[in-house]
Design an enzyme around this catalytic site. Structure first.
Site, short mmCIF file in Angstrom:
data_model
loop_
_atom_site.label_atom_id
_atom_site.label_comp_id
_atom_site.label_asym_id
_atom_site.label_seq_id
_atom_site.Cartn_x
_atom_site.Cartn_y
_atom_site.Cartn_z
N TYR A 1 -10.83 -8.08 67.62
CA TYR A 1 -10.62 -9.38 68.25
C TYR A 1 -11.75 -9.69 69.23
CZ TYR A 1 -5.92 -9.46 66.32
OH TYR A 1 -4.85 -9.48 65.45
N HIS B 1 3.79 -14.40 58.01
CA HIS B 1 2.48 -13.75 58.09
C HIS B 1 2.46 -12.46 57.28
CE1 HIS B 1 -1.39 -12.75 59.88
NE2 HIS B 1 -0.93 -11.52 60.07
N ASP C 1 -4.75 -10.61 56.50
CA ASP C 1 -5.02 -10.71 57.93
C ASP C 1 -6.51 -10.40 58.16
OD1 ASP C 1 -3.60 -10.82 60.77
OD2 ASP C 1 -4.78 -8.99 60.80
#
Length: 296
Positions: free
Chosen positions: A213, A269, A106
């Protein structure tokens, strides 16, 4: 927190922050740095320390900046990928290693991708799991309708204040729910989720985690030319990822001079938790393709 007795923990100052690190294996072995993603911390690699250390690696898994017990600098710019990549190179310096292996999942994989363009000669190998090259990801979020749909959460997580409030509701229920797509439910038992909640409750952690982010949109990551990334690269991609299209892995590999890509049709994921033994074998097979050596 219950942990393997063979693990060692330390706080290491690097690049203006202090990283909390878990270690296993011989200190004089080849350095292997494991980088977690959102919303995890060093504990993401709990199934990996023993098997990798048993093969002679000095395994180090830091809490990346902003997570769990590591420093949480203020401001969005402190969470740029180039800064996080510099943390890892500085960490290797502390351990006296010029060259080393890195594995990321990730956001950890995003950091590893950035490292391949930053100081490629220092990487013996780099393995990226469930994250495309950041430039590929940004382009897909702009230009690919399906990826925009999968990336709606990114826009939500970027919202100031509201995102923090939403993630804390119900004792971090949304973060805990994110793990439910894993094909191995025993990887996220109530007891394990409580360990994660302990990391999320650390003062300032949620804002710092979200700033990763927010920092992605401060500027466009540079798009490398085809074949420009020189380190030996392994990309493992679970095709049942709720957040990224499988084709992004293929597009990322096209940027590499020497890359191996494995699509795992049944993995999600959370590939490092879905198939820990198979992932360990894939990583070891990849790293064994070159001499197992220490480079000072």
């Amino acid at each position: 927190m219950a942990t393997d007795a063979t693990l060692r923990f330390s706080f290491i100052p690097v690049n203006g922050v202090t990283l909390h690190c878990a270690e296993a294996g011989p200190g004089d072995g080849p350095l292997l740095v494991l980088l977690h993603g959102f919303p995890e911390f060093w504990f993401a690699w709990r199934d990996y320390f023993g098997p990798l250390a048993a093969q002679g690696f000095h395994v180090v898994a830091p809490d990346q900046r902003g997570y769990n017990l590591s420093s949480k600098p203020l401001g969005i710019e402190a969470y740029r990928l180039d800064v996080a990549a510099a943390d890892v190179f500085a960490l290797a310096d502390v351990f006296g290693r010029r060259a080393f292996h890195v594995v990321g999942h990730d956001w950890g994989a995003s950091v590893a991708w950035r490292m391949t363009g930053q100081e490629p000669d220092r990487l013996l190998s780099a393995a990226m799991l469930q994250a495309p090259h950041p430039a590929v990801w940004r382009r897909a979020m702009r230009e690919d309708r399906d990826q925009r749909q999968k990336s709606r959460y990114v826009q939500i997580l970027r919202l100031p204040w509201l995102s923090e409030m939403a993630l804390k509701l119900g004792d971090y229920a949304t973060l805990a729910k994110a793990f439910r797509s894993s094909t191995r439910p025993q990887a996220f038992t109530p007891e394990i989720l409580e360990i994660y909640r302990g990391a999320w409750r650390q003062p300032g952690a949620i804002t710092s985690m979200l700033n990763w982010y927010r920092a992605l949109f401060l500027f466009d990551p540079p798009m490398p030319a085809a074949g420009a990334l020189k380190p030996r690269i392994l990309v493992l991609w679970g095709d049942r990822d709720d957040f990224g299209l499988p084709q992004l892995a293929d597009e990322s590999v096209a940027l590499c001079a020497d890359a191996r890509l494995q699509h795992w049709p049944q993995a999600t994921h959370w590939i490092i938790h879905d198939e820990p033994k198979a992932v360990q074998e894939a990583l070891l097979d990849f790293m064994r393709a070159q001499p197992l050596r220490d480079v000072p």
